[in-house]
Design a protein around this motif. Sequence first.
Motif, PDB file in Angstrom:
ATOM      1  N   LEU A 140       0.829  -1.205   0.000  1.00  0.00           N
ATOM      2  CA  LEU A 140       0.000   0.000   0.000  1.00  0.00           C
ATOM      3  C   LEU A 140       0.862   1.254   0.000  1.00  0.00           C
ATOM      4  O   LEU A 140       0.590   2.216  -0.741  1.00  0.00           O
ATOM      5  CB  LEU A 140      -0.926  -0.019   1.219  1.00  0.00           C
ATOM      6  CG  LEU A 140      -1.950   1.105   1.338  1.00  0.00           C
ATOM      7  CD1 LEU A 140      -2.869   1.135   0.120  1.00  0.00           C
ATOM      8  CD2 LEU A 140      -2.767   0.944   2.617  1.00  0.00           C
ATOM      9  N   ALA A 141       1.930   1.234   0.796  1.00  0.00           N
ATOM     10  CA  ALA A 141       2.850   2.372   0.814  1.00  0.00           C
ATOM     11  C   ALA A 141       3.488   2.588  -0.552  1.00  0.00           C
ATOM     12  O   ALA A 141       3.660   3.720  -1.009  1.00  0.00           O
ATOM     13  CB  ALA A 141       3.932   2.150   1.868  1.00  0.00           C
ATOM     14  N   ARG A 142       3.843   1.483  -1.222  1.00  0.00           N
ATOM     15  CA  ARG A 142       4.451   1.580  -2.560  1.00  0.00           C
ATOM     16  C   ARG A 142       3.498   2.261  -3.544  1.00  0.00           C
ATOM     17  O   ARG A 142       3.910   3.097  -4.354  1.00  0.00           O
ATOM     18  CB  ARG A 142       4.824   0.186  -3.049  1.00  0.00           C
ATOM     19  CG  ARG A 142       5.495   0.147  -4.416  1.00  0.00           C
ATOM     20  CD  ARG A 142       5.933  -1.262  -4.762  1.00  0.00           C
ATOM     21  NE  ARG A 142       4.815  -2.199  -4.734  1.00  0.00           N
ATOM     22  CZ  ARG A 142       4.953  -3.522  -4.777  1.00  0.00           C
ATOM     23  NH1 ARG A 142       6.164  -4.057  -4.845  1.00  0.00           N
ATOM     24  NH2 ARG A 142       3.895  -4.298  -4.761  1.00  0.00           N
ATOM     25  N   ALA A 143       2.211   1.906  -3.469  1.00  0.00           N
ATOM     26  CA  ALA A 143       1.233   2.520  -4.366  1.00  0.00           C
ATOM     27  C   ALA A 143       0.998   3.984  -4.012  1.00  0.00           C
ATOM     28  O   ALA A 143       0.891   4.841  -4.890  1.00  0.00           O
ATOM     29  CB  ALA A 143      -0.076   1.741  -4.301  1.00  0.00           C
ATOM     30  N   LEU A 144       0.936   4.291  -2.711  1.00  0.00           N
ATOM     31  CA  LEU A 144       0.644   5.655  -2.281  1.00  0.00           C
ATOM     32  C   LEU A 144       1.832   6.595  -2.465  1.00  0.00           C
ATOM     33  O   LEU A 144       1.648   7.805  -2.613  1.00  0.00           O
ATOM     34  CB  LEU A 144       0.207   5.656  -0.819  1.00  0.00           C
ATOM     35  CG  LEU A 144      -1.151   5.002  -0.532  1.00  0.00           C
ATOM     36  CD1 LEU A 144      -1.374   4.874   0.974  1.00  0.00           C
ATOM     37  CD2 LEU A 144      -2.278   5.810  -1.161  1.00  0.00           C
TER      38      LEU A 144
END
Length: 258
Positions: A140-144
């Motif tokens: 999720l952090a990678r996408a955000l």
Amino acid sequence: MAEAEAGAAASLGGVVVRYPGRAPLGPIDLTIAPGEIVAVVGASGAGKSTVLRLMAGLESPSEGAVVTASGRIGFVFQSATLMPWADALANVALPLELAGMARSEARVRAAEALTAVGLGDRLEARPRQLSGGMAMRVALARALATEPDLLLLDEPFAALDSVTRRRLIEDLHRLWAARAPRPAIVFVTHDVEEAVYLADRALVFDATTGRVAAGLRSPGALPRPAGWRVDAGYRAAVETLAAALAKAMPPLLTEAGA
């Protein structure tokens, strides 16, 4: 892909997808507003993940048009899909570096994203050192970290326990609310309670045709207040969505109580 119609983050118009050996999916018509969170539910094979791939440009329609607003698109898959040899920081920084950002700047942005999802103390952890929930937080952090205008999530919490799933949904709401402007989110799930709690509205895909069979707007504002899961309006919306989903299931599955 072309740019979306004015005022839309993404839209599908008259989209049909054909696969060998099965009936075509569609036509599908839907519009995602900027900053809106939309949940997509339906039986396996109804085309839920296909819609995400179409919006991401990973698949092309056989007919019709898929259009997205000019901007960045983030995608979180059913599994975290992390590089096993790289630590959390490198995993999150990778798409930024691939987009041309300097490595030092990408690492700073990645560290900020990991801190935002509660993993500021696990920057050097390898995927094997992370729990399933932690690994999904990294994804999720990678996408955000790319600051997407459209965030696509394909059942990212399905394999997690219910407590971890609830925490990640709360995290997602918090991160979404903190962005200005807020990204549009399309979230695929099989869980009607998750769909109603997470989204502004839920779309039910027909199992046979892959068309949008029903739509339900969730009551109340996002993010949800404490204790909202026992609210009468929430419970009623869950039952309404469950009934709509049952109608859209294949006859044999419906008879079996699916």
